[in-house]
Design a protein around this motif. Sequence first.
Motif, PDB file in Angstrom:
ATOM      1  N   SER A 106      13.278 -21.415  25.500  1.00 48.84           N
ATOM      2  CA  SER A 106      14.703 -21.567  25.795  1.00 48.84           C
ATOM      3  C   SER A 106      15.536 -21.646  24.525  1.00 48.84           C
ATOM      4  O   SER A 106      16.675 -21.161  24.481  1.00 48.84           O
ATOM      5  CB  SER A 106      14.934 -22.812  26.655  1.00 48.84           C
ATOM      6  N   GLU A 107      14.965 -22.236  23.467  1.00 53.79           N
ATOM      7  CA  GLU A 107      15.685 -22.294  22.194  1.00 53.79           C
ATOM      8  C   GLU A 107      15.869 -20.904  21.596  1.00 53.79           C
ATOM      9  O   GLU A 107      16.892 -20.617  20.974  1.00 53.79           O
ATOM     10  CB  GLU A 107      14.920 -23.188  21.212  1.00 53.79           C
ATOM     11  N   ARG A 108      14.897 -20.036  21.801  1.00 57.38           N
ATOM     12  CA  ARG A 108      14.970 -18.692  21.222  1.00 57.38           C
ATOM     13  C   ARG A 108      15.749 -17.714  22.097  1.00 57.38           C
ATOM     14  O   ARG A 108      16.389 -16.797  21.573  1.00 57.38           O
ATOM     15  CB  ARG A 108      13.549 -18.168  20.972  1.00 57.38           C
ATOM     16  N   GLU A 109      15.694 -17.897  23.402  1.00 56.29           N
ATOM     17  CA  GLU A 109      16.358 -16.971  24.316  1.00 56.29           C
ATOM     18  C   GLU A 109      17.724 -17.469  24.776  1.00 56.29           C
ATOM     19  O   GLU A 109      18.472 -16.736  25.423  1.00 56.29           O
ATOM     20  CB  GLU A 109      15.464 -16.711  25.531  1.00 56.29           C
ATOM     21  N   GLY A 110      18.039 -18.726  24.452  1.00 58.09           N
ATOM     22  CA  GLY A 110      19.363 -19.253  24.753  1.00 58.09           C
ATOM     23  C   GLY A 110      19.643 -19.488  26.224  1.00 58.09           C
ATOM     24  O   GLY A 110      20.733 -19.176  26.713  1.00 58.09           O
ATOM     25  N   PHE A 111      18.683 -20.042  26.973  1.00 61.63           N
ATOM     26  CA  PHE A 111      18.943 -20.358  28.373  1.00 61.63           C
ATOM     27  C   PHE A 111      18.670 -21.840  28.629  1.00 61.63           C
ATOM     28  O   PHE A 111      18.039 -22.527  27.820  1.00 61.63           O
ATOM     29  CB  PHE A 111      18.127 -19.469  29.322  1.00 61.63           C
ATOM     30  N   ASP A 112      19.167 -22.311  29.758  1.00 62.30           N
ATOM     31  CA  ASP A 112      19.013 -23.715  30.143  1.00 62.30           C
ATOM     32  C   ASP A 112      17.673 -23.903  30.850  1.00 62.30           C
ATOM     33  O   ASP A 112      17.447 -23.333  31.921  1.00 62.30           O
ATOM     34  CB  ASP A 112      20.168 -24.112  31.071  1.00 62.30           C
TER      35      ASP A 112
END
Length: 306
Positions: A97-103
């Motif tokens: 999630s940190e790399r792909e930018g999702f919750d």
Amino acid sequence: MITGAPAAMDALQRWLEAEAALKDASDNTITAYRADVAGFLGFLAGHTGGGQGLAALARVSVQDMRAWMAQERRAGLGARSLARKLSAVKTFYRWLSEREGFDASAVLSARSPKFQRKLPRPLSIEGARDMLGTVELQAREPWVAARDVAVVTLLYGSGLRISEALSLTGADLPLGESLRIRGKGGRERIVPLLPVARAAVEEYLRQCPYGSAPGMALFRGVRGGALSPRPIQKAMQAARMQLGLPSDATPHALRHSFATHLLSAGGDLRAIQELLGHASLSTTQTYTAVDQARLMEVYAKAHPKA
């Protein structure tokens, strides 16, 4: 067997590589992570129809997590094992999630099943002493007996894991008053080497028919190769049957005994944590529960009944 979408499996591989490189995770940890998270990705592929790549991972809902955990429990997975799998999935999702930018809150908020933590089962001081003396009687060849005594003395005298004792090489010689051990996660620590342990290793080296070159394993099998854990496990199994000790009197129980006996003698919990190589003090604090449980057991046996 259903597998996850290629993009998801590629992300899993990249995460495992990061864990190995940046956190120096052990091979066993990486293998467990791979199996746990791949199983979860396989479930999602079947549950959501598969073929949706990373977008499907970002859309995982609370209901999806409940469905996965329910399936695992129906398959007979215990609470402890499910908690371990969930922890691996959460760690993977936090990274992704940190790399792909999702919750990733639907995954990260999933509640781990409760389970009763097993307390370590140490031997008594007398049981540990008897084990050290009886292991020597299990081998036919004197040098093998000396080898087994040296290994179990290191486990109890220095609190080593059996894998750590068997990873010693000729480069660790000559023995001094301490050993530098590289343990789980690549963490290094210095452990004391008691005179009795040093003497046991030196006696083994005196009798061993194989050399002790720097690049070779210190402890050898009967054919000269590096010693595996199994012969030590078998020697302890035979010894505990001879002594009438329980089945949990294993090589790892000697490490538990090291910690518990130090704590009972007034050892500092932080110092014991460093000696054992625990990353977290909470792991070491388990031994306080063991010490209290043993105290209550003695109290219950000794206290006069009204």
